[in-house]
Design a protein around this motif. Structure first.
Motif, PDB file in Angstrom:
ATOM      1  N   GLY A  14      23.818  30.297  -6.465  1.00  0.00           N
ATOM      2  CA  GLY A  14      23.051  31.485  -6.781  1.00  0.00           C
ATOM      3  C   GLY A  14      23.158  31.942  -8.224  1.00  0.00           C
ATOM      4  N   ARG A  15      24.109  31.368  -8.949  1.00  0.00           N
ATOM      5  CA  ARG A  15      24.280  31.774 -10.346  1.00  0.00           C
ATOM      6  C   ARG A  15      23.391  30.946 -11.264  1.00  0.00           C
ATOM      7  N   SER A  16      23.469  31.264 -12.556  1.00  0.00           N
ATOM      8  CA  SER A  16      22.635  30.596 -13.558  1.00  0.00           C
ATOM      9  C   SER A  16      23.483  29.869 -14.580  1.00  0.00           C
ATOM     10  N   LEU A  17      22.843  28.926 -15.241  1.00  0.00           N
ATOM     11  CA  LEU A  17      23.504  28.155 -16.290  1.00  0.00           C
ATOM     12  C   LEU A  17      22.432  27.673 -17.250  1.00  0.00           C
ATOM     13  N   VAL A  60       9.950  18.667 -11.729  1.00  0.00           N
ATOM     14  CA  VAL A  60       9.861  18.094 -10.390  1.00  0.00           C
ATOM     15  C   VAL A  60       9.838  19.239  -9.383  1.00  0.00           C
ATOM     16  N   ASP A  61       9.313  18.968  -8.221  1.00  0.00           N
ATOM     17  CA  ASP A  61       9.102  20.026  -7.231  1.00  0.00           C
ATOM     18  C   ASP A  61      10.391  20.738  -6.833  1.00  0.00           C
ATOM     19  N   SER A  62      11.490  20.005  -6.782  1.00  0.00           N
ATOM     20  CA  SER A  62      12.738  20.591  -6.285  1.00  0.00           C
ATOM     21  C   SER A  62      13.301  21.681  -7.189  1.00  0.00           C
ATOM     22  N   VAL A  63      12.832  21.758  -8.439  1.00  0.00           N
ATOM     23  CA  VAL A  63      13.363  22.774  -9.357  1.00  0.00           C
ATOM     24  C   VAL A  63      12.315  23.763  -9.828  1.00  0.00           C
ATOM     25  N   LYS A  64      11.068  23.555  -9.434  1.00  0.00           N
ATOM     26  CA  LYS A  64      10.017  24.479  -9.861  1.00  0.00           C
ATOM     27  C   LYS A  64      10.322  25.894  -9.397  1.00  0.00           C
ATOM     28  N   GLY A  65      10.164  26.832 -10.311  1.00  0.00           N
ATOM     29  CA  GLY A  65      10.453  28.225  -9.999  1.00  0.00           C
ATOM     30  C   GLY A  65      11.898  28.602 -10.222  1.00  0.00           C
ATOM     31  N   ARG A  66      12.777  27.621 -10.381  1.00  0.00           N
ATOM     32  CA  ARG A  66      14.196  27.907 -10.627  1.00  0.00           C
ATOM     33  C   ARG A  66      14.639  27.480 -12.018  1.00  0.00           C
ATOM     34  N   MET A  82      18.746  27.120 -15.857  1.00  0.00           N
ATOM     35  CA  MET A  82      18.812  26.824 -14.429  1.00  0.00           C
ATOM     36  C   MET A  82      19.243  28.088 -13.687  1.00  0.00           C
ATOM     37  N   ASN A  83      18.383  28.570 -12.829  1.00  0.00           N
ATOM     38  CA  ASN A  83      18.653  29.774 -12.056  1.00  0.00           C
ATOM     39  C   ASN A  83      18.757  29.437 -10.571  1.00  0.00           C
ATOM     40  N   LEU A  84      19.350  30.346  -9.833  1.00  0.00           N
ATOM     41  CA  LEU A  84      19.480  30.168  -8.382  1.00  0.00           C
ATOM     42  C   LEU A  84      20.028  28.781  -8.047  1.00  0.00           C
ATOM     43  N   LEU A  85      21.095  28.441  -8.717  1.00  0.00           N
ATOM     44  CA  LEU A  85      21.663  27.109  -8.525  1.00  0.00           C
ATOM     45  C   LEU A  85      22.177  26.918  -7.112  1.00  0.00           C
ATOM     46  N   GLU A  86      22.032  25.689  -6.648  1.00  0.00           N
ATOM     47  CA  GLU A  86      22.444  25.316  -5.304  1.00  0.00           C
ATOM     48  C   GLU A  86      23.418  24.147  -5.396  1.00  0.00           C
ATOM     49  N   TYR A 111      12.244   6.612 -21.777  1.00  0.00           N
ATOM     50  CA  TYR A 111      12.839   7.248 -22.942  1.00  0.00           C
ATOM     51  C   TYR A 111      13.850   6.286 -23.562  1.00  0.00           C
ATOM     52  N   ARG A 112      13.834   6.238 -24.872  1.00  0.00           N
ATOM     53  CA  ARG A 112      14.685   5.261 -25.550  1.00  0.00           C
ATOM     54  C   ARG A 112      16.058   5.794 -25.918  1.00  0.00           C
ATOM     55  N   PHE A 113      16.209   7.090 -26.080  1.00  0.00           N
ATOM     56  CA  PHE A 113      17.469   7.626 -26.577  1.00  0.00           C
ATOM     57  C   PHE A 113      18.012   8.659 -25.600  1.00  0.00           C
ATOM     58  N   TRP A 114      19.297   8.506 -25.301  1.00  0.00           N
ATOM     59  CA  TRP A 114      19.936   9.329 -24.281  1.00  0.00           C
ATOM     60  C   TRP A 114      21.233   9.925 -24.784  1.00  0.00           C
ATOM     61  N   GLY A 115      21.551  11.118 -24.282  1.00  0.00           N
ATOM     62  CA  GLY A 115      22.849  11.690 -24.521  1.00  0.00           C
ATOM     63  C   GLY A 115      23.861  11.167 -23.518  1.00  0.00           C
ATOM     64  N   ARG A 116      25.083  11.638 -23.650  1.00  0.00           N
ATOM     65  CA  ARG A 116      26.158  11.171 -22.776  1.00  0.00           C
ATOM     66  C   ARG A 116      26.265  11.966 -21.489  1.00  0.00           C
ATOM     67  N   GLY A 117      25.573  13.068 -21.425  1.00  0.00           N
ATOM     68  CA  GLY A 117      25.565  13.844 -20.191  1.00  0.00           C
ATOM     69  C   GLY A 117      26.541  15.007 -20.208  1.00  0.00           C
ATOM     70  N   THR A 118      26.245  15.984 -19.361  1.00  0.00           N
ATOM     71  CA  THR A 118      27.113  17.135 -19.189  1.00  0.00           C
ATOM     72  C   THR A 118      27.173  17.453 -17.703  1.00  0.00           C
ATOM     73  N   GLN A 119      28.368  17.730 -17.207  1.00  0.00           N
ATOM     74  CA  GLN A 119      28.579  17.913 -15.776  1.00  0.00           C
ATOM     75  C   GLN A 119      28.249  19.331 -15.347  1.00  0.00           C
ATOM     76  N   VAL A 120      27.425  19.426 -14.309  1.00  0.00           N
ATOM     77  CA  VAL A 120      27.137  20.701 -13.665  1.00  0.00           C
ATOM     78  C   VAL A 120      27.631  20.607 -12.230  1.00  0.00           C
ATOM     79  N   THR A 121      28.497  21.520 -11.867  1.00  0.00           N
ATOM     80  CA  THR A 121      29.022  21.568 -10.500  1.00  0.00           C
ATOM     81  C   THR A 121      28.737  22.944  -9.920  1.00  0.00           C
ATOM     82  N   VAL A 122      28.079  22.951  -8.771  1.00  0.00           N
ATOM     83  CA  VAL A 122      27.750  24.200  -8.097  1.00  0.00           C
ATOM     84  C   VAL A 122      28.541  24.233  -6.789  1.00  0.00           C
ATOM     85  N   ALA A 123      29.486  25.125  -6.725  1.00  0.00           N
ATOM     86  CA  ALA A 123      30.366  25.194  -5.550  1.00  0.00           C
ATOM     87  C   ALA A 123      30.926  26.598  -5.430  1.00  0.00           C
TER      88      ALA A 123
END
Length: 124
Positions: A14-17, A60-66, A82-86, A111-123
């Motif tokens: 339910g929180r945001s990030l 994508v549909d799963s995140v539209k509106g959030r 990112m709002n209303l995280l699940e 896409y040709r160039f990528w970052g290393r990523g960042t971890q999001v954990t919702v719990a």
């Protein structure tokens, strides 16, 4: 070309990030930038993308509106609010850059160039 993500964290449902994707070494105005995510045991999936020259955004549909993308042209940074995280949003989030945007669909084109990523954990 350099792509650096930041902002991942552990948050309660339910929180945001807000994630940041800072780019350098390419012509920002002509690029397409996307966020992807990969949850444990699952394939990487697109979350949203933006075509910098037009400001168009797609989700994508799963995140539209959030989730919402925004851009700071001066900082060459794209944000993913990112709002209303699940719990199902738990994943490593990656930013990807294609400096020459000629895409028909920035959610599915490569896409040709990528970052290393960042971890999001919702719990709880």
């Amino acid at each position: 070309v350099r792509v650096v993500e930041s902002g991942g964290d552990l948050v309660q449902p339910g929180r945001s990030l807000r994630l940041s994707c800072a780019g350098s070494g390419f012509a920002f105005q002509g690029s397409a930038i996307a966020w992807f995510r990969q949850a444990p045991g699952k394939e990487r999936e697109a979350v949203g993308c933006t075509r910098i020259s037009t400001g168009s955004t797609y989700y994508v549909d799963s995140v539209k509106g959030r989730f919402a993308l925004s851009t700071d042209h001066a900082k060459m940074t794209v944000y993913l609010q990112m709002n209303l995280l699940e719990p199902v949003d738990t994943a490593v989030y990656y930013c990807a850059v294609e400096p020459y945007d000629s895409m028909n669909n920035c959610l599915t084109n490569p896409y040709r160039f990528w970052g290393r990523g960042t971890q999001v954990t919702v719990a709880p």
